[in-house]
Enzyme design. Sequence first.
Site, PDB file in Angstrom:
ATOM      1  N   LYS A 126       8.008  -7.272  16.463  1.00 53.51           N
ATOM      2  CA  LYS A 126       7.921  -8.701  16.822  1.00 53.51           C
ATOM      3  C   LYS A 126       6.528  -8.953  17.360  1.00 53.51           C
ATOM      4  CE  LYS A 126      10.400 -12.474  16.936  1.00 53.51           C
ATOM      5  NZ  LYS A 126      11.466 -12.926  16.037  1.00 53.51           N
ATOM      6  N   ASP A 166       8.618 -17.349  13.182  1.00 52.34           N
ATOM      7  CA  ASP A 166       9.641 -17.466  14.230  1.00 52.34           C
ATOM      8  C   ASP A 166       9.359 -18.816  14.884  1.00 52.34           C
ATOM      9  OD1 ASP A 166      11.863 -16.125  15.774  1.00 52.34           O
ATOM     10  OD2 ASP A 166      10.484 -16.409  17.444  1.00 52.34           O
TER      11      ASP A 166
HETATM   12  P1  NDP Z   1      11.671 -23.639  15.400  1.00 54.42           P
HETATM   13  O1  NDP Z   1      10.368 -23.550  16.108  1.00 54.42           O
HETATM   14  O2  NDP Z   1      11.707 -24.126  14.003  1.00 54.42           O
HETATM   15  O3  NDP Z   1      12.689 -24.516  16.253  1.00 54.42           O
HETATM   16  C1  NDP Z   1      13.037 -24.175  17.549  1.00 54.42           C
HETATM   17  C2  NDP Z   1      13.906 -25.275  18.097  1.00 54.42           C
HETATM   18  O4  NDP Z   1      14.399 -24.879  19.377  1.00 54.42           O
HETATM   19  C3  NDP Z   1      13.160 -26.580  18.309  1.00 54.42           C
HETATM   20  O5  NDP Z   1      14.022 -27.643  18.134  1.00 54.42           O
HETATM   21  C4  NDP Z   1      12.696 -26.463  19.759  1.00 54.42           C
HETATM   22  O6  NDP Z   1      12.480 -27.708  20.389  1.00 54.42           O
HETATM   23  C5  NDP Z   1      13.871 -25.773  20.383  1.00 54.42           C
HETATM   24  N1  NDP Z   1      13.426 -24.991  21.555  1.00 54.42           N
HETATM   25  C6  NDP Z   1      12.464 -24.043  21.582  1.00 54.42           C
HETATM   26  N2  NDP Z   1      12.304 -23.582  22.833  1.00 54.42           N
HETATM   27  C7  NDP Z   1      13.185 -24.253  23.580  1.00 54.42           C
HETATM   28  C8  NDP Z   1      13.508 -24.236  24.953  1.00 54.42           C
HETATM   29  N3  NDP Z   1      12.873 -23.416  25.795  1.00 54.42           N
HETATM   30  N4  NDP Z   1      14.503 -25.072  25.381  1.00 54.42           N
HETATM   31  C9  NDP Z   1      15.153 -25.879  24.518  1.00 54.42           C
HETATM   32  N5  NDP Z   1      14.873 -25.946  23.215  1.00 54.42           N
HETATM   33  C10 NDP Z   1      13.913 -25.159  22.758  1.00 54.42           C
HETATM   34  O7  NDP Z   1      12.314 -22.166  15.512  1.00 54.42           O
HETATM   35  P2  NDP Z   1      13.446 -21.520  14.623  1.00 54.42           P
HETATM   36  O8  NDP Z   1      14.461 -22.531  14.265  1.00 54.42           O
HETATM   37  O9  NDP Z   1      12.794 -20.731  13.558  1.00 54.42           O
HETATM   38  O10 NDP Z   1      14.055 -20.453  15.655  1.00 54.42           O
HETATM   39  C11 NDP Z   1      15.089 -20.786  16.571  1.00 54.42           C
HETATM   40  C12 NDP Z   1      15.709 -19.495  17.098  1.00 54.42           C
HETATM   41  O11 NDP Z   1      16.224 -18.718  16.011  1.00 54.42           O
HETATM   42  C13 NDP Z   1      14.766 -18.561  17.844  1.00 54.42           C
HETATM   43  O12 NDP Z   1      15.494 -17.876  18.841  1.00 54.42           O
HETATM   44  C14 NDP Z   1      14.353 -17.565  16.764  1.00 54.42           C
HETATM   45  O13 NDP Z   1      13.921 -16.342  17.314  1.00 54.42           O
HETATM   46  C15 NDP Z   1      15.668 -17.414  16.035  1.00 54.42           C
HETATM   47  N6  NDP Z   1      15.578 -16.924  14.677  1.00 54.42           N
HETATM   48  C16 NDP Z   1      14.838 -17.581  13.733  1.00 54.42           C
HETATM   49  C17 NDP Z   1      14.803 -17.116  12.445  1.00 54.42           C
HETATM   50  C18 NDP Z   1      14.105 -17.855  11.367  1.00 54.42           C
HETATM   51  O14 NDP Z   1      14.231 -17.441  10.205  1.00 54.42           O
HETATM   52  N7  NDP Z   1      13.422 -18.945  11.638  1.00 54.42           N
HETATM   53  C19 NDP Z   1      15.464 -15.846  12.069  1.00 54.42           C
HETATM   54  C20 NDP Z   1      16.294 -15.291  13.111  1.00 54.42           C
HETATM   55  C21 NDP Z   1      16.301 -15.808  14.368  1.00 54.42           C
HETATM   56  P3  NDP Z   1      10.976 -28.203  20.670  1.00 54.42           P
HETATM   57  O15 NDP Z   1      10.500 -28.747  19.358  1.00 54.42           O
HETATM   58  O16 NDP Z   1      11.129 -29.232  21.722  1.00 54.42           O
HETATM   59  O17 NDP Z   1      10.198 -26.998  21.115  1.00 54.42           O
END
Ligand code: NDP
Length: 444
Positions: A126, A166
């Site tokens: 990571k 991510d």
């Molecule tokens: P994105 O950056 O596309 O989206 C993240 C989302 O979560 C946004 O809506 C963001 O809101 C919100 N968010 C982030 N930090 C916080 C916080 N501290 N409190 C509340 N909301 C928050 O990321 P992904 O969708 O790619 O990833 C989401 C999760 O899934 C992560 O844990 C990632 O590690 C996991 N994941 C992702 C994969 C992938 O293929 N993308 C694969 C496996 C796991 P805002 O815009 O306001 O920051």
Amino acid sequence: MTYIEEVYANLKQKYWYEPEFLQAAKEVLDSIAPCVERNLEVYKNNKILERITTPDRIISFRVPWVNDKGEVEVNMGYRIQWSNVLGPYKGGLRLHPSVNQSILKFLGFEQTFKNSLTGLPMGGGKGGSDFDPKGKSDREIMAFCQSFMTELYKYIGPNKDVPAGDIGVGAREIGYLYGQYKKIVGNFEGVLTGKGLTYGGSLVRTEATGYGLLYITEELLKAHNTSIKGKVVAISGAGNVAIYACEKAEALGAKVISVSDSNGYIYDEDGIDLALLKEVKEVKRLRLTEYAKKRPTAKYYEGKGVFKLKCDIALPCATQNELDIEDAKSLVANGCIAVLEGANMPTTLEATKYLQEHNVLFVPGKAANAGGVATSGLEMSQNSLRLSWSFAEVDAKLKDIMVNIFKNLEATAKKYNLGSDYVAAANICGFEKVCEAMLSQGVC
Ligand code: NDP
């Protein structure tokens, strides 16, 4: 003191300042106890637990770049190469101001077992930076990505370490990172996944984590004599995972009533309007308040609250520790039957325990969100073969992988008498394979 307690106590003493890593290590170590007991002598003699809780290496570096005002800014960059016993290091890059070594260690450690669960030849890693992409111009994002890769390229390669996206790293960032790698190294090769379709990306990669989450949800519900059709689903997050979880849930006949970001959440009693959500978040990159302005049935609330809504299924898809004990109590009180983690470690240890004790089916992220990295693995295969598979081919392979993961969880649960404890089943199942490979490869 048991072997597991001894190893955890040492970690706690050494890394007391890394709470996220300790949380992940505790969850894994506690739940693999039945497997460790069966193989105690061998594991102890080979210091398996000490080795698996220590990364192969941690790379950290300075990332200087110039903003649009002509000022120099400096961020920290990291790559944690946890284990390559099963294949090249593989895991995403996260760009978020909260990024630090503890968070990346927890993610790299978890990734190792998740990748093992997919059945594909991938190790765990990571990386990322405390750079905040929010509000930055395209040029600033490019400047940051180029500087980040100018250091990172030394440590990665298609047979060595293959990073992906991510939080904060989507197709745009992967493109800038790839361009810089290619400029420095001079090779057009599969060093990153999540690439654009015109230069070696895989169809379904964008949708993979969300779709995979719903494929495993379907399997889980089938195994418990019900189905997703007609169920009310609460989703948190509004990023890549959340959007495509929403898309597949709706396609399978469920009603998704919420999405959220770090400022607030949407409750849409008629079901989330996916086209509008995509326009707001993917095309215009706006906040969720804009969604509410355009949708009369939707209400926007500041702060947390998704898991206080009445739902049958909860899919936390935002970030770590977003679902706490109070949320768990609300979910149970509201009759929720299943929680599956789309994000990595979104549920606190206390909340997980509470949900399991109250018979809520719970599938941890390392199994439930493995569809993303699995499809990255399929992207690596296509790059090596110099082929591009169709959407239907990749989607079918993704579905197979998710169904197999669930079957393996069931088989492991049966082998160790775990009932429906899919947390222990996922940890043991992922761990057993890593462990066997470590033992075969000797002390290294
Ligand atoms: P994105 O950056 O596309 O989206 C993240 C989302 O979560 C946004 O809506 C963001 O809101 C919100 N968010 C982030 N930090 C916080 C916080 N501290 N409190 C509340 N909301 C928050 O990321 P992904 O969708 O790619 O990833 C989401 C999760 O899934 C992560 O844990 C990632 O590690 C996991 N994941 C992702 C994969 C992938 O293929 N993308 C694969 C496996 C796991 P805002 O815009 O306001 O920051």
